[in-house]
Scaffold this active site. Sequence first.
Site, PDB file in Angstrom:
ATOM      1  N   LYS A 119       0.888  -1.161   0.000  1.00  0.00           N
ATOM      2  CA  LYS A 119       0.000   0.000   0.000  1.00  0.00           C
ATOM      3  C   LYS A 119       0.926   1.210   0.000  1.00  0.00           C
ATOM      4  CE  LYS A 119      -4.022   2.047   2.217  1.00  0.00           C
ATOM      5  NZ  LYS A 119      -3.639   3.420   1.969  1.00  0.00           N
TER       6      LYS A 119
ATOM      7  N   GLU B  33      -0.523   4.604  -8.123  1.00  0.00           N
ATOM      8  CA  GLU B  33      -0.184   5.492  -7.022  1.00  0.00           C
ATOM      9  C   GLU B  33       1.145   6.163  -7.382  1.00  0.00           C
ATOM     10  OE1 GLU B  33      -2.227   5.737  -4.349  1.00  0.00           O
ATOM     11  OE2 GLU B  33      -0.993   6.434  -2.684  1.00  0.00           O
TER      12      GLU B  33
HETATM   13  P1  AMP Z   1      -7.164   4.688   2.032  1.00  0.00           P
HETATM   14  O1  AMP Z   1      -6.853   6.018   1.433  1.00  0.00           O
HETATM   15  O2  AMP Z   1      -6.534   4.464   3.376  1.00  0.00           O
HETATM   16  O3  AMP Z   1      -8.643   4.374   1.970  1.00  0.00           O
HETATM   17  O4  AMP Z   1      -6.470   3.566   1.134  1.00  0.00           O
HETATM   18  C1  AMP Z   1      -6.731   3.384  -0.222  1.00  0.00           C
HETATM   19  C2  AMP Z   1      -5.712   4.108  -1.055  1.00  0.00           C
HETATM   20  O5  AMP Z   1      -4.472   3.417  -1.052  1.00  0.00           O
HETATM   21  C3  AMP Z   1      -6.059   4.178  -2.493  1.00  0.00           C
HETATM   22  O6  AMP Z   1      -6.916   5.255  -2.758  1.00  0.00           O
HETATM   23  C4  AMP Z   1      -4.716   4.338  -3.198  1.00  0.00           C
HETATM   24  O7  AMP Z   1      -4.440   5.722  -3.397  1.00  0.00           O
HETATM   25  C5  AMP Z   1      -3.724   3.799  -2.210  1.00  0.00           C
HETATM   26  N1  AMP Z   1      -2.950   2.644  -2.680  1.00  0.00           N
HETATM   27  C6  AMP Z   1      -1.632   2.509  -2.488  1.00  0.00           C
HETATM   28  N2  AMP Z   1      -1.184   1.356  -2.985  1.00  0.00           N
HETATM   29  C7  AMP Z   1      -2.241   0.713  -3.542  1.00  0.00           C
HETATM   30  C8  AMP Z   1      -2.400  -0.542  -4.219  1.00  0.00           C
HETATM   31  N3  AMP Z   1      -1.376  -1.394  -4.417  1.00  0.00           N
HETATM   32  N4  AMP Z   1      -3.652  -0.862  -4.643  1.00  0.00           N
HETATM   33  C9  AMP Z   1      -4.711  -0.020  -4.430  1.00  0.00           C
HETATM   34  N5  AMP Z   1      -4.602   1.167  -3.787  1.00  0.00           N
HETATM   35  C10 AMP Z   1      -3.381   1.536  -3.347  1.00  0.00           C
END
Ligand code: AMP
Length: 569
Positions: free
Chosen positions: A252, A302
């Site tokens: 992530k 990302e």
């Molecule tokens: P959150 O903002 O905590 O809801 O987490 C989701 C966000 O993680 C997404 O909107 C992406 O911007 C980010 N992200 C980072 N790495 C990944 C990945 N491998 N797959 C999907 N989302 C990712």
Amino acid sequence: MNYLKLAQLYEAISSTTKRLEKMDILSNFLKDLAKEDKEILYLLLGDIYPEYDERRIGISNQLVIKAISKATGIEGDSVVKEWKKIGDLGEVAEKLISGKKQATLQDQTLTTKKVLENLRKLPELEGKGTVGKKLGLITELLTSASPIEAKYLVRTLIGDLRIGILEGTIRESLASAFFERTKENSEIIQRAIDKSNDIAIVFEVAKKGKIKSLEDISLQVGKPIKAMLAQKTATIESAFKALGKPCAVEYKYDGFRLLIHKGADKIALFTRSLENVTNQFPEVVEYVKKYVKGDSFILDSEAVGYHKKTKEYTPFQAISQRIRRKYGIEKLQKELPVEINVFDILYYNGKSELDTPFEKRSKLLRKIVKDTPYKIVVAKQIITEDGGKVTEFYDKAIKDNQEGVIFKNLKAEYKPGRRVGHMLKLKPEEKDYDLVITGAEYGKGKRSGWFSSFILSCKSGGKGEYLEVGKMGTGIKEKSEQGVSFEELTNQIKPLILEENEKRVKIKPKIVVAVTYQEIQFSPNYDSKYALRFPRFIALRPDKPLSEITTIKEIQDDFKNQKRNYRYG
Ligand code: AMP
């Protein structure tokens, strides 16, 4: 259509708080709405263009006050006085226009076409004399408006329609207007909305009465689309339990979301909030041209910053300024380089990939992206059923300055704009702050008589000093049976009032509360220079002495290390 008819619809919808009744009223309206009037659907959501379009009305309260003053001949100061008394600028316009209209009869009928025409000119104006021209366009509308038309015109202008219609209400009303309100139909309509981000087009297709034709609405390269969002998971075991084994597990990344569109003649980059940032990232356009194969595609990725010398990954905060910067881009590009980590594909060579299982989409990515570190790469991924391997991978991600991992179901489709249960994020716990309430504001409507918003402060380094860091209104209950209520907080606050100024009070610091928040922002408006975004009440902490509440130093440190950004992450 006459704008009056729309204003009457707004009135009817806001006359009830019941969602079902709102929907009935709206669905009857939509049934009769002609195809030619489809753009009225933008107005229903308080907008002037489809959601994917970046142009917004963007008018200040001050300018609206001037326009009301000009249209009614009443001094600006008196308008402001009324505003303070009534609290809603729309109602102020309604009242003042109705006073005037008794004297001079309304001379023109206002049409929705004219309203949209004038409102759409607003974001186009630039340069010298802009303010005057904007004032002219608004005054022209207000002058020909009846009182209730004025009310909704003003509310539309300041972006606060207050009728309680959300996209979901329109979706359900479309279902009952043209089909049947079943779960299946709602889902099909929602997918059409998510794919097009254009409620007027969805209306137009729905009006033809064939639910299947909504499925033909497709993604379009170059038109921004909302990203699919993840849900939380607490542990590796719970993720496996929810998604089944094996799963894909990916880093992530701690950057910002970037959706990359390539069409026949150009490449465009959009953020998660549908902003076009192509000009801010010219190097990314080059990477895509050079290292991704295909005539047309939409990629999900990302963008992560790294240190230009050490090549170490940096937190989102370090590169955030690149998103908005309009000038000196070349220099900034060298100072704050980004690496694109691609993790999904929505469209490839003329065909939507939304329904293709994730496993296949992921394979396709690996075929078309030429991994080029520090420029563009496919996101790090393992496919496993072994918890131990995931722990190892998670630790590596954290060591690499990333946020944690994301679990993905191998069979799942891509659902634009949805927070889905087949993509689960695992990251270290976020912490709470213990803050003290130092002020409050009385509420409106059903909350009048209670304080409904609370100023929060942290401790400064010195003795007995408190610095404001935000305003909290969520997490508190309407009724005492449900938990800590507005009434209870109001009762605790009243004996502590030090100063009273209209609707605001300053109070003696005594009530300590635990809060969570989405993000820390830099803010010149608060004396601490920081503002918590979306602080949410968790609990009263009568056990916490003031000497132990969160300090400004902690907030400053958390700001520096903070991972994500609400708007872009
Ligand atoms: P959150 O903002 O905590 O809801 O987490 C989701 C966000 O993680 C997404 O909107 C992406 O911007 C980010 N992200 C980072 N790495 C990944 C990945 N491998 N797959 C999907 N989302 C990712």
